[in-house]
Design a protein around this motif. Structure first.
Motif, PDB file in Angstrom:
ATOM      1  N   SER A 135       0.857  -1.188   0.000  1.00 49.16           N
ATOM      2  CA  SER A 135       0.000   0.000   0.000  1.00 49.16           C
ATOM      3  C   SER A 135       0.888   1.233   0.000  1.00 49.16           C
ATOM      4  O   SER A 135       2.077   1.157   0.298  1.00 49.16           O
ATOM      5  CB  SER A 135      -0.900   0.002   1.240  1.00 49.16           C
ATOM      6  N   ARG A 136       0.303   2.368  -0.326  1.00 53.58           N
ATOM      7  CA  ARG A 136       1.107   3.592  -0.328  1.00 53.58           C
ATOM      8  C   ARG A 136       1.601   3.909   1.072  1.00 53.58           C
ATOM      9  O   ARG A 136       2.714   4.357   1.284  1.00 53.58           O
ATOM     10  CB  ARG A 136       0.276   4.742  -0.906  1.00 53.58           C
ATOM     11  N   ARG A 137       0.746   3.647   2.043  1.00 49.99           N
ATOM     12  CA  ARG A 137       1.134   3.869   3.437  1.00 49.99           C
ATOM     13  C   ARG A 137       2.368   3.029   3.801  1.00 49.99           C
ATOM     14  O   ARG A 137       3.301   3.512   4.423  1.00 49.99           O
ATOM     15  CB  ARG A 137      -0.068   3.510   4.323  1.00 49.99           C
ATOM     16  N   TYR A 150      10.777  21.292  -1.572  1.00 51.04           N
ATOM     17  CA  TYR A 150       9.482  20.656  -1.296  1.00 51.04           C
ATOM     18  C   TYR A 150       9.563  19.463  -0.326  1.00 51.04           C
ATOM     19  O   TYR A 150       8.822  19.398   0.646  1.00 51.04           O
ATOM     20  CB  TYR A 150       8.845  20.172  -2.597  1.00 51.04           C
ATOM     21  N   THR A 197       9.784  13.845   7.868  1.00 54.95           N
ATOM     22  CA  THR A 197       9.817  14.326   9.252  1.00 54.95           C
ATOM     23  C   THR A 197       9.327  13.217  10.180  1.00 54.95           C
ATOM     24  O   THR A 197       8.267  12.635   9.948  1.00 54.95           O
ATOM     25  CB  THR A 197       8.905  15.563   9.431  1.00 54.95           C
ATOM     26  N   LEU A 247       5.820  11.569  10.549  1.00 57.82           N
ATOM     27  CA  LEU A 247       4.778  12.600  10.473  1.00 57.82           C
ATOM     28  C   LEU A 247       4.392  12.898   9.026  1.00 57.82           C
ATOM     29  O   LEU A 247       3.309  13.401   8.756  1.00 57.82           O
ATOM     30  CB  LEU A 247       5.266  13.889  11.152  1.00 57.82           C
ATOM     31  N   THR A 248       5.306  12.603   8.121  1.00 59.65           N
ATOM     32  CA  THR A 248       5.006  12.829   6.697  1.00 59.65           C
ATOM     33  C   THR A 248       4.652  11.489   6.055  1.00 59.65           C
ATOM     34  O   THR A 248       5.336  11.029   5.148  1.00 59.65           O
ATOM     35  CB  THR A 248       6.223  13.448   5.996  1.00 59.65           C
ATOM     36  N   THR A 283       1.827  10.479   4.439  1.00 60.51           N
ATOM     37  CA  THR A 283       0.937  10.409   3.274  1.00 60.51           C
ATOM     38  C   THR A 283       1.329  11.524   2.310  1.00 60.51           C
ATOM     39  O   THR A 283       2.071  12.438   2.676  1.00 60.51           O
ATOM     40  CB  THR A 283      -0.544  10.629   3.650  1.00 60.51           C
ATOM     41  N   PHE A 284       0.799  11.459   1.106  1.00 59.54           N
ATOM     42  CA  PHE A 284       1.093  12.508   0.134  1.00 59.54           C
ATOM     43  C   PHE A 284       0.459  13.845   0.523  1.00 59.54           C
ATOM     44  O   PHE A 284       0.781  14.871  -0.066  1.00 59.54           O
ATOM     45  CB  PHE A 284       0.630  12.102  -1.262  1.00 59.54           C
ATOM     46  N   ALA A 285      -0.447  13.831   1.500  1.00 58.66           N
ATOM     47  CA  ALA A 285      -0.987  15.100   1.975  1.00 58.66           C
ATOM     48  C   ALA A 285       0.059  15.849   2.796  1.00 58.66           C
ATOM     49  O   ALA A 285       0.031  17.072   2.876  1.00 58.66           O
ATOM     50  CB  ALA A 285      -2.245  14.873   2.800  1.00 58.66           C
ATOM     51  N   GLU A 286       0.964  15.112   3.407  1.00 62.40           N
ATOM     52  CA  GLU A 286       1.976  15.756   4.253  1.00 62.40           C
ATOM     53  C   GLU A 286       3.369  15.735   3.629  1.00 62.40           C
ATOM     54  O   GLU A 286       4.187  16.613   3.910  1.00 62.40           O
ATOM     55  CB  GLU A 286       2.010  15.083   5.634  1.00 62.40           C
ATOM     56  N   VAL A 346       5.479  16.386   0.579  1.00 59.72           N
ATOM     57  CA  VAL A 346       5.140  17.281  -0.528  1.00 59.72           C
ATOM     58  C   VAL A 346       5.933  16.952  -1.796  1.00 59.72           C
ATOM     59  O   VAL A 346       7.055  17.404  -1.966  1.00 59.72           O
ATOM     60  CB  VAL A 346       5.383  18.752  -0.108  1.00 59.72           C
ATOM     61  N   VAL A 347       5.353  16.131  -2.650  1.00 54.10           N
ATOM     62  CA  VAL A 347       5.971  15.822  -3.936  1.00 54.10           C
ATOM     63  C   VAL A 347       5.450  16.826  -4.968  1.00 54.10           C
ATOM     64  O   VAL A 347       4.248  16.957  -5.136  1.00 54.10           O
ATOM     65  CB  VAL A 347       5.620  14.384  -4.378  1.00 54.10           C
ATOM     66  N   PRO A 348       6.350  17.541  -5.628  1.00 54.75           N
ATOM     67  CA  PRO A 348       5.857  18.556  -6.572  1.00 54.75           C
ATOM     68  C   PRO A 348       5.171  17.948  -7.787  1.00 54.75           C
ATOM     69  O   PRO A 348       5.461  16.814  -8.172  1.00 54.75           O
ATOM     70  CB  PRO A 348       7.128  19.299  -6.987  1.00 54.75           C
ATOM     71  N   GLN A 349       4.285  18.740  -8.355  1.00 53.33           N
ATOM     72  CA  GLN A 349       3.626  18.345  -9.602  1.00 53.33           C
ATOM     73  C   GLN A 349       4.128  19.268 -10.715  1.00 53.33           C
ATOM     74  O   GLN A 349       4.867  20.221 -10.459  1.00 53.33           O
ATOM     75  CB  GLN A 349       2.116  18.456  -9.437  1.00 53.33           C
ATOM     76  N   MET A 405      -4.761   0.781   2.778  1.00 55.49           N
ATOM     77  CA  MET A 405      -5.467   1.583   1.796  1.00 55.49           C
ATOM     78  C   MET A 405      -6.774   0.919   1.339  1.00 55.49           C
ATOM     79  O   MET A 405      -7.327   1.280   0.330  1.00 55.49           O
ATOM     80  CB  MET A 405      -4.565   1.841   0.583  1.00 55.49           C
ATOM     81  N   LEU A 414      -7.777   5.227   4.726  1.00 55.60           N
ATOM     82  CA  LEU A 414      -6.839   5.188   5.851  1.00 55.60           C
ATOM     83  C   LEU A 414      -7.506   4.626   7.112  1.00 55.60           C
ATOM     84  O   LEU A 414      -6.883   4.535   8.167  1.00 55.60           O
ATOM     85  CB  LEU A 414      -6.306   6.594   6.137  1.00 55.60           C
ATOM     86  N   ARG A 442       2.180  24.922   0.161  1.00 57.72           N
ATOM     87  CA  ARG A 442       3.530  24.398  -0.046  1.00 57.72           C
ATOM     88  C   ARG A 442       3.728  23.955  -1.482  1.00 57.72           C
ATOM     89  O   ARG A 442       4.825  23.941  -2.000  1.00 57.72           O
ATOM     90  CB  ARG A 442       3.798  23.244   0.912  1.00 57.72           C
ATOM     91  N   LYS A 443       2.661  23.516  -2.103  1.00 55.18           N
ATOM     92  CA  LYS A 443       2.706  23.191  -3.524  1.00 55.18           C
ATOM     93  C   LYS A 443       1.281  23.292  -4.049  1.00 55.18           C
ATOM     94  O   LYS A 443       0.327  23.326  -3.257  1.00 55.18           O
ATOM     95  CB  LYS A 443       3.242  21.787  -3.758  1.00 55.18           C
ATOM     96  N   VAL A 444       1.148  23.297  -5.342  1.00 50.37           N
ATOM     97  CA  VAL A 444      -0.186  23.323  -5.920  1.00 50.37           C
ATOM     98  C   VAL A 444      -0.941  22.070  -5.467  1.00 50.37           C
ATOM     99  O   VAL A 444      -0.409  20.968  -5.528  1.00 50.37           O
ATOM    100  CB  VAL A 444      -0.095  23.371  -7.458  1.00 50.37           C
ATOM    101  N   ASP A 465      -2.020  21.578  -2.386  1.00 48.80           N
ATOM    102  CA  ASP A 465      -1.888  21.378  -0.942  1.00 48.80           C
ATOM    103  C   ASP A 465      -2.991  22.143  -0.214  1.00 48.80           C
ATOM    104  O   ASP A 465      -3.574  23.079  -0.750  1.00 48.80           O
ATOM    105  CB  ASP A 465      -0.515  21.932  -0.523  1.00 48.80           C
ATOM    106  N   PHE A 466      -3.255  21.734   1.016  1.00 48.15           N
ATOM    107  CA  PHE A 466      -4.064  22.582   1.887  1.00 48.15           C
ATOM    108  C   PHE A 466      -3.275  23.854   2.173  1.00 48.15           C
ATOM    109  O   PHE A 466      -2.042  23.853   2.154  1.00 48.15           O
ATOM    110  CB  PHE A 466      -4.384  21.868   3.202  1.00 48.15           C
ATOM    111  N   LEU A 517       3.425  21.000  10.662  1.00 46.71           N
ATOM    112  CA  LEU A 517       4.469  20.856   9.636  1.00 46.71           C
ATOM    113  C   LEU A 517       4.493  22.028   8.668  1.00 46.71           C
ATOM    114  O   LEU A 517       5.495  22.295   8.021  1.00 46.71           O
ATOM    115  CB  LEU A 517       4.249  19.565   8.841  1.00 46.71           C
ATOM    116  N   ARG A 518       3.359  22.721   8.542  1.00 50.89           N
ATOM    117  CA  ARG A 518       3.319  23.852   7.609  1.00 50.89           C
ATOM    118  C   ARG A 518       3.986  25.093   8.188  1.00 50.89           C
ATOM    119  O   ARG A 518       4.279  26.026   7.455  1.00 50.89           O
ATOM    120  CB  ARG A 518       1.873  24.155   7.208  1.00 50.89           C
TER     121      ARG A 518
END
Lengths: 776, 291
Positions: free
Chosen positions: A277-279, A679, A683, A691-692, A694-697, A699-702, B1, B43, B188-190, B192-193, B261-262
């Protein structure tokens, strides 16, 4: 080598139609009758003793076929490889599941639940009750070196896996006699490779053969290793890397799950599938980087560098994986960069911590080396109030000095660093940029110009863990109809060698590219090989294809000469046709030669039939691509945001086989490099929780987060392979990180900011400026 | 997942959906765009027993003006707002916000109504709706209830919506003459929250003073926040640099960000100050007919 119509051509990737139309087959696309699915129970603790594991409820859950713990593994599996053996290295054994009752990072696998559906396995995995007794953990590699730090592997008695030193000259004297010394401490934060396809394994034991489909960069190494891990003769094991959705080094490993799934298939007699899984990918697949570098650079007033001192502390995580120690040692080897530094000393210390293991990630030790020397050169320029360009120019290894041996022991094959730098400066119009910067500063706008000149090392593979050396295999087989099948021991997974290797063969034999098919990743189909990593596939694997094709061509000429009753020396060919020189009417087509090659009675006496050559290519030495990256950013001092204005990359990878594919590699590489700069960053909290996660935390750029790239190149062929090529898969990553960071720090120079920790997120810029609020 | 087990039901009318909510109560969740709910389920942070999919109910995707308000349906997607000529020409705050929500994939599915009902303080629409004084129409077993947005958010992920009510429509007051709005976000990036984001709405009187001011704040508190003191600071004043700076400072003081973290709370406060200044300037410029 001659760049012909085929080599050097902008040919679109032949693998792309199947990839972009969804026809490619990945591990998770495989389904077999009676297949069962695995869910893995992983440690929620960074460090704990397992008091007991109760699998009763899980075993009773609907659909569950088996539940394994370390005890089951102990009875059935041997150990997994723990890295190239380097001097005095202390590495603990590792197995598919934890077998010694101690978990050492969040994500350490404790038990495996096998069920008839993936959902059932996942549900039942919650029912495995593990009683943990938490132990004190250590997260920071420097803290792990302290006396009294929690020890991960009690039997080793230390958290130090290895210490290595590199260097030459007299560093003490150089520093004592220098006019200036600049110092910095760099934290190379951990990165998550985040391939689009997570890992996955399917195994089936049938008809006396174990077949393992795995998302890997190294199917042959997996095969050899599995023989020991699941205790089966190697020739009964068939490993297939089907389509692999990216690796970046994270699939350059033999993971416990590969052994586990194979062992389950043997024990259960059913096909077994595990899809990460991604997790899990965030906690159970290797992380990249993870290094703390203390750097000191000594120089004279005129900018001439006198000496370099580096102390690199590598955060290995909980275990040594396949190549773990080979990553930071690359940093020690390459820390002198493009510069003639007569006196250098690097100490590299590998330290265990209670975190996910680290291993090779795009660049693998060279980004760290380039970053530290490129940051140090900028600090030196600032100290001496010199232009960063001039400091670099002053210290470059001159073109006449190649081959050049650095005091750390690397032997650079060829280079012209100033030419690449000049091209980048010209393209950027560097003087105009500096003028614009000065003008904007007066308006309260902060433009930054960052330069990184890099040299890196490709064609790696001379390590003990990997079938013994830096070689690669290829077969070029001309079929009786004249079509060509190429088998390569490399295992491309997105790099595009199905295209470039066909170009090489087309170039050598004259057959159209469309007449060549390139097969890889199947240990039953292709000769034993090494794999795809370390930017080695083209310089090493491509050279194997080149030499095999040359040998095929030689034989074809002999056959043609025999058919035409001429001497081989009198035969000329354009590929499609062989002709007797001076007698254009005496000729034979390539496809007829191919047909005749399989008719023994048509061949010269003593010649073996067939037009099918396998070559194992051993390069003389490793090869060293280089280049200059120049980045222009604007920093908003109020919000801390960094905006890219321009990005110019001039890379030199020797001869270019296909400019489209080289550009693609550079693009992707730069994105991953600049991602580290601003980016991405792993952490953990003090307890070792990610703490990081998931992809929500994390930050992989697009695409929208990166600039348009202006690419150019110089061509300095390598003397070490017949293609004159150097690998280009990692160059972008290596050049980008310091170019971006240097640009941001250049922008912030008016505020007196000299260093910032990566990733340089808006908050870090803001915090740095808050600290300098007096100057605002 | 892989989410926990759940039952999936797809009603074809709002009445039927409400009936299902009445029957299943807190064990049911409404599925609209699903771009907050599904990740939480994968999750296993949310494990509803019943998923009530409202996507097959007709007539819930409107986006039109009538009776002095703009009606936004429960199934109107972020992308509908982003690409609407009506929104682009008359609702600059909404147009700004729609463009910076997540990424195009999320915007194609996610809904304004769902975002408000989810009540994540990081949701951009909460701040935007507070700034424009929107109203939430809740449909339950009895008659429809109209909830002013100021009375909608209770806490993180908690609203005044009843367990048997569905957000059927959002009503946004039509823009007054001499009004302008803006929405600014730092991320932080496009996709993101927000680290912090702000929505501003101003209506100027004939003399150029602020007759009406709306300021909403995103991701700097337990809920989407209205910067009431900042609004008061500005109301009745000509929005010159001094007035704007006063309002920006007030907003940065009344927000309540958490360190994460932000960034640290102090950074987020300062970001609110900077963004409010910029967004008010832009809103005023637009109120005066600028772009």
């Amino acid at each position: 080598m001659v760049i012909s119509h085929a080599l050097g051509a902008r040919i679109k990737r032949r693998e792309d139609p199947r990839l972009i139309t969804g026809r490619a087959i990945y591990v998770d696309d495989l389904n077999f009758a009676g297949m069962v699915h695995v869910a893995i129970v992983r440690s929620p603790h960074a460090h704990a003793t397992i008091r007991s594991i109760d699998t009763t409820a899980a075993r009773r859950a609907p659909g569950v076929v088996a539940v394994w713990t370390g005890e089951d593994v102990k009875a059935r599996c041997g150990p997994l490889p723990v890295g190239p053996r380097i001097k005095e290295m202390k590495a603990p054994k590792r197995f598919p599941l934890v077998i010694d009752g101690v978990v050492r990072h969040v994500g350490d696998p404790v038990a495996a639940v096998v069920a008839t559906t993936m959902d059932a396995a996942r549900d039942a995995s919650d029912l495995v009750e593990v009683d943990y007794e938490p132990l004190p953990s250590v997260q920071d590699p420097e803290a792990a070196l302290e006396p009294g730090a929690p020890i991960l592997h009690q039997d080793l008695g230390t958290n130090v896996c290895f210490r290595m030193t590199y260097g030459g000259g007299n560093v003490e004297e150089a520093f004592a006699g220098a006019d200036v010394v600049v110092k910095t401490r760099i934290v190379q934060q951990r990165l998550i490779p985040a391939a689009m396809e997570t890992r996955g394994v399917v195994a089936q034991y049938k008809g006396g053969e174990l077949t393992v489909w795995t998302s890997t960069q190294i199917p042959h190494v997996v095969k050899t290793t599995l023989a020991e891990t699941v205790r089966l003769p190697e020739h009964e094991i068939h490993v297939i890397a089907p389509e692999v959705g990216g690796g970046f080094g994270s699939k350059l490993d033999v993971y416990g799950e590969e052994g586990l799934v194979a062992a389950l298939a043997l024990a259960l007699g059913r096909p077994v599938k595990w899809i990460e899984s991604r997790r899990e990918n965030f906690i159970a697949t290797i992380h990249g980087r993870g290094q703390i570098d203390y750097v000191e650079l000594a120089a004279h007033h005129d900018g001439t560098v006198a000496g370099l001192r580096v102390r690199a502390i590598a955060d290995l995580g909980a275990y040594s994986q396949l190549l773990t120690p080979g990553v930071p040692t690359n940093t020690g080897l390459m820390c002198c960069g493009c510069y003639r530094i007569p006196n250098a000393h690097a100490e590299v210390i590998g330290v265990f911590t209670n975190r996910t293991p680290t291993d090779a990630y795009r660049g693998a030790g060279r980004p760290e080396a380039t970053f530290l020397i490129e940051r140090a050169m900028d600090l030196l320029a600032a100290e001496l109030k010199m232009d960063p360009v001039e400091v670099r120019r002053k210290n470059f290894i001159p073109p006449a000095a190649f081959p050049y041996k650095t005091p750390t022991g690397a032997v650079y094959d060829s280079g012209n660093y100033e030419r690449a730098l000049d091209k980048a400066l010209e393209r950027a119009d560097y003087r105009a940029l500096r003028d614009e910067q000065a003008k904007l500063r007066k308006q309260g706008r902060y433009l930054g110009i960052g330069i990184a000149t890099y040299v890196e090392i490709t064609g790696l593979g001379a390590v003990a863990g990997l079938s013994g050396g830096n070689w690669e295999s290829a077969t070029v087989r001309v079929e009786p109809t004249g079509k060509v099948t190429v088998l390569t021991g490399t295992s491309p997974h997105g790099q595009g060698e199905e295209t470039t290797f066909a170009q090489i063969v087309s170039d050598r034999l004259g057959v159209p590219v469309e007449d060549v098919v390139v097969l890889h990743g199947d240990t039953r189909a292709v000769p034993h090989g090494v794999g795809t990593f370390g930017s080695r596939t083209t310089p090493v694997g491509g050279s194997a294809v080149y030499v095999a094709a040359e040998k095929v061509k030689d034989k074809a000429v002999q056959i043609a000469a025999h058919l035409l009753e001429a001497a081989p020396a009198d035969i000329s060919t354009d590929g499609a046709r062989f002709t007797v020189r001076g007698s254009p009417e005496r000729s034979v087509e390539f496809k007829d030669v191919a047909r005749m090659a399989y008719k023994a009675y048509k061949l010269p006496a003593g010649m073996e039939p067939g037009l099918d050559v396998t070559h194992f290519f051993v390069p003389k030495e490793r090869v060293f691509p280089f280049g200059t990256h120049l980045c222009v950013v604007e920093v908003d001092p109020d919000t801390g945001e960094v905006t890219f204005r321009r990005y110019i990359a001039v890379d030199d990878c020797g001869n270019i086989l296909n400019p489209l594919l080289v550009a693609g590699q550079i693009h992707g590489g730069i994105v991953q490099g600049l991602a580290q700069a601003i980016y991405e960053g792993v952490t953990y909290d003090d307890e070792g929780q990610l703490l990081t996660g998931t992809f929500a935390e994390y930050v992989v750029p697009q695409a929208t987060d990166v600039p348009a790239f202006e690419l150019d190149h110089t061509v300095t062929p390598s003397p070490h392979n017949p293609l004159g090529a150097k690998g280009v898969g990692e160059a972008g990553t290596i050049g980008a990180t310091p170019a971006v960071v240097n640009a941001i720090l250049d922008a912030l120079a008016p505020f007196g900011v000299k260093d910032l920790q990566m990733p340089i997120t808006p908050r870090r810029v803001w915090e740095a400026l808050e600290g300098n609020s007096a100057s605002r | 997942m892989i989410p926990d087990r759940f039952e999936y039901v797809a009603p074809s009318s709002v009445a039927e959906a409400v009936g299902l909510l009445q029957r299943y109560g807190a064990e049911a969740k409404v599925l609209a765009g699903g771009h907050s709910l599904i990740p939480l389920m994968k999750l296993r942070l949310a494990s509803p027993r019943y998923l009530v999919d409202i996507n097959r109910i007709r007539g819930l995707a409107q986006l039109q003006e009538d009776d002095g308000t703009l009606g936004v349906g429960a199934l109107t997607r972020h992308a509908d707002l982003e690409t609407s000529e009506l929104i682009r020409s008359r609702y600059p705050l909404l147009a700004d916000a729609a463009r910076v929500i997540a990424d195009p994939l999320v915007r194609n599915m996610g809904t304004l109504a769902g975002s408000l009902a989810h009540a994540d303080p990081a949701g951009d629409w909460g701040a935007a709706m507070l700034a424009v004084r929107a109203q939430v129409v809740a449909t339950g077993p009895r008659r429809d209830r109209t909830i002013p947005i100021d009375e909608f958010f209770v806490d993180t992920f908690t609203t005044t919506l009843g367990p048997d009510e569905i957000v059927s429509e959002i009503r946004v007051p039509k823009p007054s003459p001499r009004s302008g709005g803006a929405y600014l976000k730092v991320e932080r990036k496009v996709g993101d929250f927000a680290i912090a984001a702000v929505g501003t709405y101003v209506v100027l009187d004939e003399k150029g003073a602020c007759r009406q001011v709306g300021i909403g704040l995103c991701n700097v508190g337990a809920t989407s926040l209205r910067a009431k003191r900042a609004e008061e600071t500005l109301r009745g004043r000509v929005p010159d640099e001094k007035a704007i700076a006063d309002a920006a400072r007030a907003a940065s003081e009344e927000c309540d960000p958490a360190s994460d973290l932000r960034g640290p709370a102090e950074y987020k406060r300062d970001l609110v100050r900077v963004l409010i200044g910029r967004a008010l300037r832009r809103a005023v410029q637009r109120a005066k007919g600028g772009a």
